[in-house]
Design a protein around this motif. Structure first.
Motif, PDB file in Angstrom:
ATOM      1  N   GLN A 135      20.931  33.326  18.661  1.00 31.51           N
ATOM      2  CA  GLN A 135      21.306  34.641  17.939  1.00 31.51           C
ATOM      3  C   GLN A 135      20.949  36.039  18.591  1.00 31.51           C
ATOM      4  O   GLN A 135      19.959  36.100  19.018  1.00 31.51           O
ATOM      5  N   VAL A 136      22.196  36.661  18.861  1.00 32.33           N
ATOM      6  CA  VAL A 136      22.108  37.645  19.797  1.00 32.33           C
ATOM      7  C   VAL A 136      22.431  39.117  18.973  1.00 32.33           C
ATOM      8  O   VAL A 136      23.625  39.064  18.458  1.00 32.33           O
ATOM      9  N   GLY A 137      21.647  40.017  18.867  1.00 33.04           N
ATOM     10  CA  GLY A 137      22.017  41.259  18.386  1.00 33.04           C
ATOM     11  C   GLY A 137      22.573  42.433  19.366  1.00 33.04           C
ATOM     12  O   GLY A 137      22.103  42.449  20.538  1.00 33.04           O
ATOM     13  N   CYS A 138      23.683  43.057  19.160  1.00 31.90           N
ATOM     14  CA  CYS A 138      24.290  44.215  19.669  1.00 31.90           C
ATOM     15  C   CYS A 138      24.376  45.380  18.972  1.00 31.90           C
ATOM     16  O   CYS A 138      24.792  45.321  17.813  1.00 31.90           O
ATOM     17  N   PHE A 139      23.688  46.430  19.543  1.00 33.98           N
ATOM     18  CA  PHE A 139      23.355  47.713  18.832  1.00 33.98           C
ATOM     19  C   PHE A 139      24.135  49.071  18.867  1.00 33.98           C
ATOM     20  O   PHE A 139      24.821  49.096  19.975  1.00 33.98           O
ATOM     21  N   ASP A 140      24.793  49.276  17.587  1.00 37.10           N
ATOM     22  CA  ASP A 140      25.879  50.352  17.739  1.00 37.10           C
ATOM     23  C   ASP A 140      25.205  51.847  18.212  1.00 37.10           C
ATOM     24  O   ASP A 140      26.034  52.485  18.751  1.00 37.10           O
ATOM     25  N   THR A 141      23.927  51.737  18.164  1.00 33.58           N
ATOM     26  CA  THR A 141      23.554  52.991  18.775  1.00 33.58           C
ATOM     27  C   THR A 141      23.181  52.765  20.237  1.00 33.58           C
ATOM     28  O   THR A 141      22.739  53.880  21.009  1.00 33.58           O
ATOM     29  N   GLY A 142      23.109  51.867  20.698  1.00 33.46           N
ATOM     30  CA  GLY A 142      22.852  51.493  22.108  1.00 33.46           C
ATOM     31  C   GLY A 142      23.498  52.213  23.185  1.00 33.46           C
ATOM     32  O   GLY A 142      22.862  52.619  24.151  1.00 33.46           O
ATOM     33  N   PHE A 143      24.869  52.560  22.833  1.00 34.84           N
ATOM     34  CA  PHE A 143      25.844  53.278  23.925  1.00 34.84           C
ATOM     35  C   PHE A 143      25.355  54.546  24.203  1.00 34.84           C
ATOM     36  O   PHE A 143      25.565  55.127  25.155  1.00 34.84           O
ATOM     37  N   HIS A 144      24.495  55.246  23.148  1.00 36.79           N
ATOM     38  CA  HIS A 144      24.001  56.425  23.221  1.00 36.79           C
ATOM     39  C   HIS A 144      22.867  56.922  23.511  1.00 36.79           C
ATOM     40  O   HIS A 144      22.201  57.975  23.641  1.00 36.79           O
ATOM     41  N   LYS A 145      21.823  55.739  23.852  1.00 38.61           N
ATOM     42  CA  LYS A 145      20.586  56.084  24.391  1.00 38.61           C
ATOM     43  C   LYS A 145      20.849  56.679  25.831  1.00 38.61           C
ATOM     44  O   LYS A 145      21.576  56.548  26.556  1.00 38.61           O
ATOM     45  N   GLY A 146      19.813  57.704  25.722  1.00 38.65           N
ATOM     46  CA  GLY A 146      19.745  58.429  27.222  1.00 38.65           C
ATOM     47  C   GLY A 146      20.450  59.754  27.009  1.00 38.65           C
ATOM     48  O   GLY A 146      20.883  60.508  27.979  1.00 38.65           O
ATOM     49  N   HIS A 147      20.909  60.215  25.857  1.00 34.44           N
ATOM     50  CA  HIS A 147      21.608  61.519  25.537  1.00 34.44           C
ATOM     51  C   HIS A 147      20.575  62.513  25.819  1.00 34.44           C
ATOM     52  O   HIS A 147      19.365  62.553  25.831  1.00 34.44           O
ATOM     53  N   GLN A 209      31.316  61.290  29.672  1.00 34.62           N
ATOM     54  CA  GLN A 209      31.571  61.730  30.943  1.00 34.62           C
ATOM     55  C   GLN A 209      31.196  60.503  31.990  1.00 34.62           C
ATOM     56  O   GLN A 209      29.878  60.435  31.987  1.00 34.62           O
ATOM     57  N   GLY A 210      32.213  60.468  32.951  1.00 33.65           N
ATOM     58  CA  GLY A 210      31.727  59.390  33.651  1.00 33.65           C
ATOM     59  C   GLY A 210      31.296  57.995  33.356  1.00 33.65           C
ATOM     60  O   GLY A 210      30.696  57.012  33.855  1.00 33.65           O
ATOM     61  N   GLY A 211      31.906  57.726  32.174  1.00 35.31           N
ATOM     62  CA  GLY A 211      31.602  56.485  31.310  1.00 35.31           C
ATOM     63  C   GLY A 211      30.475  56.429  30.560  1.00 35.31           C
ATOM     64  O   GLY A 211      30.079  55.149  29.924  1.00 35.31           O
ATOM     65  N   HIS A 212      29.469  57.651  30.407  1.00 34.63           N
ATOM     66  CA  HIS A 212      28.429  57.638  29.873  1.00 34.63           C
ATOM     67  C   HIS A 212      28.500  58.580  28.766  1.00 34.63           C
ATOM     68  O   HIS A 212      29.124  59.793  28.509  1.00 34.63           O
ATOM     69  N   SER A 213      27.993  58.399  27.351  1.00 35.06           N
ATOM     70  CA  SER A 213      27.734  59.146  26.195  1.00 35.06           C
ATOM     71  C   SER A 213      27.030  60.421  26.470  1.00 35.06           C
ATOM     72  O   SER A 213      25.749  60.202  26.860  1.00 35.06           O
ATOM     73  N   VAL A 214      27.557  61.669  26.300  1.00 39.65           N
ATOM     74  CA  VAL A 214      26.593  62.834  26.277  1.00 39.65           C
ATOM     75  C   VAL A 214      26.948  63.536  25.118  1.00 39.65           C
ATOM     76  O   VAL A 214      26.045  64.643  25.004  1.00 39.65           O
ATOM     77  N   GLY A 215      27.474  63.121  24.053  1.00 44.18           N
ATOM     78  CA  GLY A 215      27.478  63.729  22.827  1.00 44.18           C
ATOM     79  C   GLY A 215      28.420  63.210  21.679  1.00 44.18           C
ATOM     80  O   GLY A 215      29.001  62.167  22.125  1.00 44.18           O
ATOM     81  N   SER A 216      27.787  62.957  20.586  1.00 48.13           N
ATOM     82  CA  SER A 216      28.166  62.027  19.543  1.00 48.13           C
ATOM     83  C   SER A 216      28.319  63.076  18.257  1.00 48.13           C
ATOM     84  O   SER A 216      27.557  63.725  17.957  1.00 48.13           O
TER      85      SER A 216
END
Length: 380
Positions: A135-147, A209-216
């Motif tokens: 069982q693997v969890g994928c997090f909807d918030t994960g893409f935005h970590k490091g804002h 920007q460059g594939g990374h989330s900088v704002g949501s």
């Protein structure tokens, strides 16, 4: 033979997919139970929708497992991947859902009360159905970590930020998929400044920007930002203080904000954009006007965050299918280099812009992102 099952339990639907376990999973079957409530229906890819009557998330899971039976015959489900809406401060990358991890995720239910309980209920149901599966969890918030801090913080006493009261952002699996498509098919654009508009029953926008989330556009919870099907979007907190002064309790306010606001609340008709676009009721038009206005406002804000704009991507149920909404969002946006090709837009072509700034329509595939994470876990 083995298979991967993906489960994406949202507030009003459960999407599922069945994949083989190759390094790049191949889809064998997909579908969803949508419109959860008194008039739910099962939609399987390539088939007409089937009405199933009243259904909650538990009923929907049983319907999905029954529908998947013929495809799973002779296949062992080796892994199940789950969309988990909230990962809080601790969880970003996909990970195994151990008892300890699940216990931590349950503490995040107050941060996403409309989604997290359903996500975790789907985990419990799949554990019961497939006890030997990973069982693997994928997090909807994960893409935005490091804002950057300025995007994450609220102007509250600092101790609350340290305790986790911050902007997390959501729809990260969708943004992950779209940025992957851009890297594959539009590499120059992927390296630049892009605003992705995930517009559906839940809606948000992301500056990339460059594939990374900088704002949501979304913040601490899945209520913030754009108006949605039944959720309010951005709201002056003074309104909540006023409502409490008028005698509304916590549960009444929560019900209103999560279930009775957004397009449904403004129109008094429906949360479904298709219904509103067909309606000649002035309230439907006003609800759409507000929805479009907020998207346009957020688009300008995201362009400021990025310091310019190289492309806009529409995705999600409304973003992919509602040509009138896309047209109204782009209208008059020439100052950002955005000009629409009406014929391409009406056809929901991939490339619908003619100006200096690209405008794309890319169907999202959150389930594939989940399946890839499970395949990677199985591969060791």
């Amino acid at each position: 033979m083995t298979a991967i099952l993906t489960l994406n339990a949202g507030s009003s639907s459960i999407k599922f997919g069945i994949y083989d376990t190759a390094p790049e999973p191949d889809l064998l079957m997909s579908g969803q139970v949508e419109n959860l409530g008194p008039l739910a229906r099962l939609e399987l890819a390539g088939q007409s929708p089937a009405e199933i009557g009243p259904a909650d998330h538990e009923t929907a899971m049983a319907v999905i497992l029954e529908a998947a039976g013929p495809v799973l015959a002779g296949r062992r489900v080796a892994g199940v991947g789950h969309r988990i809406v909230h990962g809080g401060k601790s969880f970003g990358a996909p990970m195994l859902l151990t008892p300890e991890t699940l216990a931590q995720l349950r503490t995040l239910v107050p941060l996403a009360p409309l989604h997290q309980p359903q996500n975790l209920a789907a985990v419990a149901a799949s554990q019961a159905a497939f006890p030997d599966a990973v069982q693997v969890g994928c997090f909807d918030t994960g893409f935005h970590k490091g804002h950057p801090f300025v995007n994450d913080a609220f102007a509250l006493p600092r101790k609350f930020y340290d305790e986790g009261v911050r902007r997390y952002g959501f729809h990260g699996l969708s943004y992950d998929y779209i940025t992957g498509v851009l890297r594959r098919d539009w590499p120059a654009l992927a390296a630049g400044r892009v605003v992705i508009a995930h517009l559906g029953n839940g809606a948000s926008m992301c500056a990339v920007q460059g594939g990374h989330s900088v704002g949501s556009s979304m913040g601490f919870s899945a209520l913030d930002g754009l108006p949605m099907g039944t959720r309010c979007g951005q709201l002056d907190p003074g309104v909540l203080l006023y409502l409490m002064d008028q005698g509304l309790g916590r549960d009444e306010i929560a019900r209103m904000l999560y279930h009775d606001s957004g397009l449904k609340g403004l129109s008094g008709i429906s949360h479904d954009m298709r219904t509103l676009l067909r309606s000649d009721d002035p309230r439907a038009g006003e609800a759409i006007d507000y929805y479009v206005f907020r998207i346009r406002r957020e688009l300008g804000a995201m362009a400021a965050v990025l310091g310019g704009l190289d492309g806009v991507v529409f995705t999600g149920g409304i973003g992919e299918n509602a040509a009138p909404v896309r047209a109204r969002v782009i209208e008059g946006m020439g100052f950002l280099g955005l000009d629409l090709d009406p014929a391409a837009n009406d056809a929901s072509a991939t490339r619908i812009g003619t100006g200096a700034t690209e405008i794309l329509v890319i169907p999202t595939d959150e389930e594939r992102v989940i399946a890839r994470a499970v395949a990677a876990e199985l591969a060791g």
